[in-house]
Enzyme design. Structure first.
Site, PDB file in Angstrom:
ATOM      1  N   ASP A   1       0.809  -1.222   0.000  1.00 21.47           N
ATOM      2  CA  ASP A   1       0.000   0.000   0.000  1.00 21.47           C
ATOM      3  C   ASP A   1       0.843   1.273   0.000  1.00 21.47           C
ATOM      4  O   ASP A   1       0.371   2.328   0.396  1.00 21.47           O
ATOM      5  CB  ASP A   1      -0.955   0.003   1.194  1.00 21.47           C
ATOM      6  CG  ASP A   1      -0.202   0.012   2.527  1.00 21.47           C
ATOM      7  OD1 ASP A   1       1.034  -0.149   2.507  1.00 21.47           O
ATOM      8  OD2 ASP A   1      -0.851   0.172   3.567  1.00 21.47           O
ATOM      9  N   GLU A   2       2.092   1.182  -0.448  1.00 20.88           N
ATOM     10  CA  GLU A   2       2.955   2.353  -0.436  1.00 20.88           C
ATOM     11  C   GLU A   2       3.904   2.312  -1.625  1.00 20.88           C
ATOM     12  O   GLU A   2       4.424   1.258  -1.975  1.00 20.88           O
ATOM     13  CB  GLU A   2       3.755   2.383   0.868  1.00 20.88           C
ATOM     14  CG  GLU A   2       4.497   3.668   1.125  1.00 20.88           C
ATOM     15  CD  GLU A   2       5.122   3.682   2.507  1.00 20.88           C
ATOM     16  OE1 GLU A   2       5.393   4.786   3.024  1.00 20.88           O
ATOM     17  OE2 GLU A   2       5.355   2.593   3.074  1.00 20.88           O
TER      18      GLU A   2
END
Length: 276
Positions: A22-23
């Protein structure tokens, strides 16, 4: 969901460096969307994700990866923080040193003893002192203290390890129960490694244990031979027992993994040896 994130990112740039599910870093230097404004692009990406995935995300906008990372953490969980190039010097001056990636509690304490609790105070320390106290990392600390980070966004990353872990709803006290939990983790690790086994060779087995008091330890051991028989469950259990002996307390989290080497690097090394 991670793939959906990536699909949205690619509307704006192909220069994407994933950090986790998620990054990611995005280099939008050449993006012409939204008048080329990195802040407007970040806001558009956040709006796309909210509209299409019903998720909130934070963003950091800055001239380099270090400051972008700091910015992304600055206004969580749903913010967009911009550090413009002409604001870098003022911004880092009061930035706590523990905001620097890699500066944990131990390093922060060592820096505080030298009188450096902020990047501004860190700037006052000589490079000679930093290198003497922290080795090669001291040079990097000196640069980051001034907001300098010349690492490019890397669109292809070489994996150095693969792992699975689980935090348990109740602490595990019995070693036999830990052994059973570890076997389940190894089944998942085997499935994950099969997806990349044509590109990587296992070098070491790794076991991670976090105890009920949140202290943790990691044990690893080199895999003999070429790594074909890496899934030796008994060998993993022995690592687990070694790790548990260090704390001998109930366990909150278990992890199992592999240190990896790209097969391409192995082939290149073999060819070089043959050529020699």
């Amino acid at each position: 969901v991670s793939r959906e994130f990536n699909r949205i990112f690619r509307r704006y740039t192909d220069r994407i460096e994933p950090l986790s599910l998620d990054e990611a870093y995005l280099d939008v230097t050449d993006c012409q969307s939204h008048q080329g404004s990195a802040t407007l692009i970040a806001q558009a990406i956040r709006a796309d994700i909210r509209r299409e995935l019903q998720l909130s995300v934070s963003a950091g906008v800055a001239p380099n990866k270090f400051l972008a990372k700091v910015g992304s953490d600055w206004d969580k969980p749903d913010g967009c923080f911009t550090i413009a190039p002409d604001r870098v010097a003022d911004f880092v001056r009061d930035l706590p040193v523990n905001r620097i990636n890699g500066v944990g509690s131990v390093t922060a304490a060592r820096l505080e003893k030298l009188g450096a609790r902020t990047c501004g105070e860190l700037q006052a320390l000589s490079l000679e002192v930093l290198v003497k106290r922290f080795g090669k990392y001291g040079s990097r600390l000196a640069q980051l203290a001034h907001g300098i980070d010349e690492r490019p966004v890397q669109t292809s990353r070489v994996r150095k390890s693969i792992s699975v872990e689980n935090t348990y709803s109740r602490d595990i006290a019995a070693l036999e129960e830990m052994d059973e939990a570890l076997l389940k983790l190894l089944d998942e690790l085997e499935e994950r490694f099969h997806k990349i086994e044509e590109r990587y060779r296992p070098l070491k087995r790794v076991v991670k244990v976090k105890f009920a008091d949140f202290t943790q330890t990691t044990v690893e051991a080199t895999i003999p031979g070429y790594g074909e028989h890496w899934l030796d469950r008994l060998a993993y259990q022995q690592l687990l027992h070694t790790a548990w002996e260090r704390g001998q307390r109930p366990v909150r989290l278990l992890g199992a993994g592999l240190r990896l080497e790209p097969l391409e690097a192995v082939r290149e090394s073999q060819l070089a040896l043959f050529d020699a």
